[in-house]
Design a protein around this motif. Sequence first.
Motif, PDB file in Angstrom:
ATOM      1  N   PRO A  15      41.033  12.143 -50.590  1.00 39.36           N
ATOM      2  CA  PRO A  15      39.628  12.349 -50.967  1.00 39.36           C
ATOM      3  C   PRO A  15      38.640  11.490 -50.190  1.00 39.36           C
ATOM      4  CG  PRO A  15      40.776  11.100 -52.649  1.00 39.36           C
ATOM      5  CD  PRO A  15      41.811  11.561 -51.661  1.00 39.36           C
ATOM      6  N   TYR A  16      39.077  10.372 -49.642  1.00 41.05           N
ATOM      7  CA  TYR A  16      38.152   9.493 -48.916  1.00 41.05           C
ATOM      8  C   TYR A  16      38.262   9.653 -47.405  1.00 41.05           C
ATOM      9  CZ  TYR A  16      37.514   7.225 -53.400  1.00 41.05           C
ATOM     10  OH  TYR A  16      37.222   6.964 -54.711  1.00 41.05           O
ATOM     11  N   GLY A  17      39.126  10.512 -46.943  1.00 40.14           N
ATOM     12  CA  GLY A  17      39.260  10.706 -45.499  1.00 40.14           C
ATOM     13  C   GLY A  17      39.937   9.542 -44.800  1.00 40.14           C
ATOM     14  N   LEU A  18      40.905   8.907 -45.467  1.00 40.40           N
ATOM     15  CA  LEU A  18      41.569   7.735 -44.888  1.00 40.40           C
ATOM     16  C   LEU A  18      42.337   8.030 -43.609  1.00 40.40           C
ATOM     17  CD1 LEU A  18      42.812   6.021 -48.148  1.00 40.40           C
ATOM     18  CD2 LEU A  18      41.126   5.124 -46.552  1.00 40.40           C
ATOM     19  N   VAL A  19      42.654   9.283 -43.363  1.00 38.43           N
ATOM     20  CA  VAL A  19      43.377   9.628 -42.136  1.00 38.43           C
ATOM     21  C   VAL A  19      42.557  10.556 -41.247  1.00 38.43           C
ATOM     22  CG1 VAL A  19      45.685   9.236 -43.069  1.00 38.43           C
ATOM     23  CG2 VAL A  19      44.617  11.474 -43.332  1.00 38.43           C
ATOM     24  N   SER A  20      41.262  10.524 -41.404  1.00 38.12           N
ATOM     25  CA  SER A  20      40.389  11.376 -40.590  1.00 38.12           C
ATOM     26  C   SER A  20      40.083  10.714 -39.253  1.00 38.12           C
ATOM     27  CB  SER A  20      39.082  11.640 -41.331  1.00 38.12           C
ATOM     28  OG  SER A  20      38.341  10.440 -41.426  1.00 38.12           O
ATOM     29  N   LEU A  21      39.669  11.523 -38.288  1.00 33.94           N
ATOM     30  CA  LEU A  21      39.271  10.968 -36.988  1.00 33.94           C
ATOM     31  C   LEU A  21      38.077  10.031 -37.139  1.00 33.94           C
ATOM     32  CD1 LEU A  21      39.641  14.079 -34.668  1.00 33.94           C
ATOM     33  CD2 LEU A  21      41.142  12.097 -34.849  1.00 33.94           C
ATOM     34  N   GLU A  22      37.174  10.370 -38.057  1.00 30.65           N
ATOM     35  CA  GLU A  22      36.002   9.523 -38.299  1.00 30.65           C
ATOM     36  C   GLU A  22      36.429   8.121 -38.759  1.00 30.65           C
ATOM     37  OE1 GLU A  22      36.465  12.508 -39.926  1.00 30.65           O
ATOM     38  OE2 GLU A  22      35.064  13.788 -38.838  1.00 30.65           O
ATOM     39  N   MET A  23      37.444   8.088 -39.593  1.00 30.77           N
ATOM     40  CA  MET A  23      37.941   6.811 -40.110  1.00 30.77           C
ATOM     41  C   MET A  23      38.453   5.932 -38.973  1.00 30.77           C
ATOM     42  SD  MET A  23      38.729   4.766 -42.502  1.00 30.77           S
ATOM     43  CE  MET A  23      39.925   3.538 -42.971  1.00 30.77           C
ATOM     44  N   PHE A  24      39.165   6.529 -38.039  1.00 40.48           N
ATOM     45  CA  PHE A  24      39.721   5.746 -36.942  1.00 40.48           C
ATOM     46  C   PHE A  24      38.653   5.291 -35.954  1.00 40.48           C
ATOM     47  CE2 PHE A  24      43.502   7.977 -38.453  1.00 40.48           C
ATOM     48  CZ  PHE A  24      44.321   6.880 -38.660  1.00 40.48           C
ATOM     49  N   SER A  25      37.593   6.042 -35.812  1.00 44.67           N
ATOM     50  CA  SER A  25      36.549   5.643 -34.877  1.00 44.67           C
ATOM     51  C   SER A  25      35.597   4.604 -35.480  1.00 44.67           C
ATOM     52  CB  SER A  25      35.763   6.857 -34.385  1.00 44.67           C
ATOM     53  OG  SER A  25      35.083   7.465 -35.457  1.00 44.67           O
ATOM     54  N   ASN A  26      35.364   4.672 -36.798  1.00 46.72           N
ATOM     55  CA  ASN A  26      34.484   3.697 -37.442  1.00 46.72           C
ATOM     56  C   ASN A  26      34.845   3.589 -38.926  1.00 46.72           C
ATOM     57  OD1 ASN A  26      32.490   1.926 -38.168  1.00 46.72           O
ATOM     58  ND2 ASN A  26      30.833   3.396 -38.016  1.00 46.72           N
ATOM     59  N   PRO A  27      35.815   2.721 -39.273  1.00 43.23           N
ATOM     60  CA  PRO A  27      36.271   2.627 -40.661  1.00 43.23           C
ATOM     61  C   PRO A  27      35.346   1.838 -41.583  1.00 43.23           C
ATOM     62  CG  PRO A  27      37.448   1.048 -39.329  1.00 43.23           C
ATOM     63  CD  PRO A  27      36.587   1.854 -38.384  1.00 43.23           C
ATOM     64  N   TYR A  31      35.313   1.565 -45.768  1.00 42.35           N
ATOM     65  CA  TYR A  31      35.779   0.329 -46.408  1.00 42.35           C
ATOM     66  C   TYR A  31      34.701  -0.242 -47.317  1.00 42.35           C
ATOM     67  CZ  TYR A  31      39.764   0.140 -43.177  1.00 42.35           C
ATOM     68  OH  TYR A  31      40.908   0.392 -42.473  1.00 42.35           O
ATOM     69  N   HIS A  32      33.475  -0.239 -46.849  1.00 42.17           N
ATOM     70  CA  HIS A  32      32.356  -0.747 -47.645  1.00 42.17           C
ATOM     71  C   HIS A  32      32.225   0.041 -48.949  1.00 42.17           C
ATOM     72  CE1 HIS A  32      28.515  -2.660 -48.437  1.00 42.17           C
ATOM     73  NE2 HIS A  32      28.037  -1.458 -48.729  1.00 42.17           N
ATOM     74  N   MET A  33      32.282   1.366 -48.853  1.00 48.05           N
ATOM     75  CA  MET A  33      32.170   2.208 -50.043  1.00 48.05           C
ATOM     76  C   MET A  33      33.339   1.958 -50.999  1.00 48.05           C
ATOM     77  SD  MET A  33      33.294   5.238 -51.647  1.00 48.05           S
ATOM     78  CE  MET A  33      34.244   6.006 -50.378  1.00 48.05           C
ATOM     79  N   LEU A  34      34.559   1.876 -50.465  1.00 40.91           N
ATOM     80  CA  LEU A  34      35.724   1.642 -51.317  1.00 40.91           C
ATOM     81  C   LEU A  34      35.677   0.273 -51.987  1.00 40.91           C
ATOM     82  CD1 LEU A  34      38.718   3.147 -49.296  1.00 40.91           C
ATOM     83  CD2 LEU A  34      37.911   3.855 -51.548  1.00 40.91           C
ATOM     84  N   VAL A  40      40.821  -1.115 -55.216  1.00 37.82           N
ATOM     85  CA  VAL A  40      42.272  -0.969 -55.163  1.00 37.82           C
ATOM     86  C   VAL A  40      42.539   0.522 -55.360  1.00 37.82           C
ATOM     87  CG1 VAL A  40      44.462  -1.595 -56.223  1.00 37.82           C
ATOM     88  CG2 VAL A  40      42.625  -3.287 -56.083  1.00 37.82           C
ATOM     89  N   HIS A  41      42.865   1.196 -54.267  1.00 36.39           N
ATOM     90  CA  HIS A  41      42.969   2.660 -54.261  1.00 36.39           C
ATOM     91  C   HIS A  41      44.376   3.077 -53.868  1.00 36.39           C
ATOM     92  CE1 HIS A  41      42.164   6.845 -53.304  1.00 36.39           C
ATOM     93  NE2 HIS A  41      42.618   6.643 -52.084  1.00 36.39           N
ATOM     94  N   PHE A  42      44.986   3.993 -54.637  1.00 38.80           N
ATOM     95  CA  PHE A  42      46.270   4.562 -54.233  1.00 38.80           C
ATOM     96  C   PHE A  42      46.009   5.834 -53.447  1.00 38.80           C
ATOM     97  CE2 PHE A  42      50.072   7.132 -54.446  1.00 38.80           C
ATOM     98  CZ  PHE A  42      51.008   6.207 -54.011  1.00 38.80           C
ATOM     99  N   SER A  43      46.495   5.863 -52.221  1.00 31.38           N
ATOM    100  CA  SER A  43      46.335   7.029 -51.354  1.00 31.38           C
ATOM    101  C   SER A  43      47.589   7.883 -51.441  1.00 31.38           C
ATOM    102  CB  SER A  43      46.112   6.582 -49.916  1.00 31.38           C
ATOM    103  OG  SER A  43      46.241   7.669 -49.037  1.00 31.38           O
ATOM    104  N   LYS A  44      47.432   9.121 -51.910  1.00 34.87           N
ATOM    105  CA  LYS A  44      48.574  10.034 -51.982  1.00 34.87           C
ATOM    106  C   LYS A  44      49.066  10.400 -50.585  1.00 34.87           C
ATOM    107  CE  LYS A  44      47.202  12.166 -56.330  1.00 34.87           C
ATOM    108  NZ  LYS A  44      46.747  13.421 -56.961  1.00 34.87           N
ATOM    109  N   VAL A  45      48.145  10.566 -49.661  1.00 33.99           N
ATOM    110  CA  VAL A  45      48.544  10.979 -48.316  1.00 33.99           C
ATOM    111  C   VAL A  45      49.275   9.856 -47.579  1.00 33.99           C
ATOM    112  CG1 VAL A  45      46.435  10.411 -47.049  1.00 33.99           C
ATOM    113  CG2 VAL A  45      47.811  12.353 -46.337  1.00 33.99           C
ATOM    114  N   LEU A  46      48.903   8.607 -47.826  1.00 29.94           N
ATOM    115  CA  LEU A  46      49.596   7.472 -47.205  1.00 29.94           C
ATOM    116  C   LEU A  46      50.774   6.992 -48.051  1.00 29.94           C
ATOM    117  CD1 LEU A  46      46.519   5.350 -46.064  1.00 29.94           C
ATOM    118  CD2 LEU A  46      47.964   6.826 -44.648  1.00 29.94           C
TER     119      LEU A  46
END
Length: 108
Positions: A15-27, A31-34, A40-46
Amino acid sequence: MRSHDKTRPPEDLAPYGLVSLEMFSNPHPLYHMLRYSEPVHFSKVLNAWVLTRYEDVIAALKDPRLSNAMRRAVGTAQLSPELRKKMEPIDRFLLLWVVNLDDPEHHR
C-alpha cells in the motif's frame, strides 16, 4: 477499473509503494510519512517489518530475539536436509558479510 501492471505488486500487498521505482529514486518522503502514520509497519510484499524511527531501529538491533543468527537458523530449519546441504556454501559466504553478523562479531 484500472489495468494492473504485472511488474508491480497489487496495492493491497504494497500500500505504501515500498518496492516502487519512485521509492528507490527518492525514499525520503515515504519514510517521513511512515514515521508519523505507521512507524512500525509490516510489509506483506517484503514479508518483513519496516522501522522508520531511529529509536525503534536501535532497539531492534539490540534485541537478541531479532538476531541474524536466529533468523538464519529458523530459515534453515524449514528446509529439507537435501536443500540445507546445497545451501551450505551460500550460508558460509553470507556469514562473511558484516551485516549478517551479530555482536560481538559484527563489531570486529
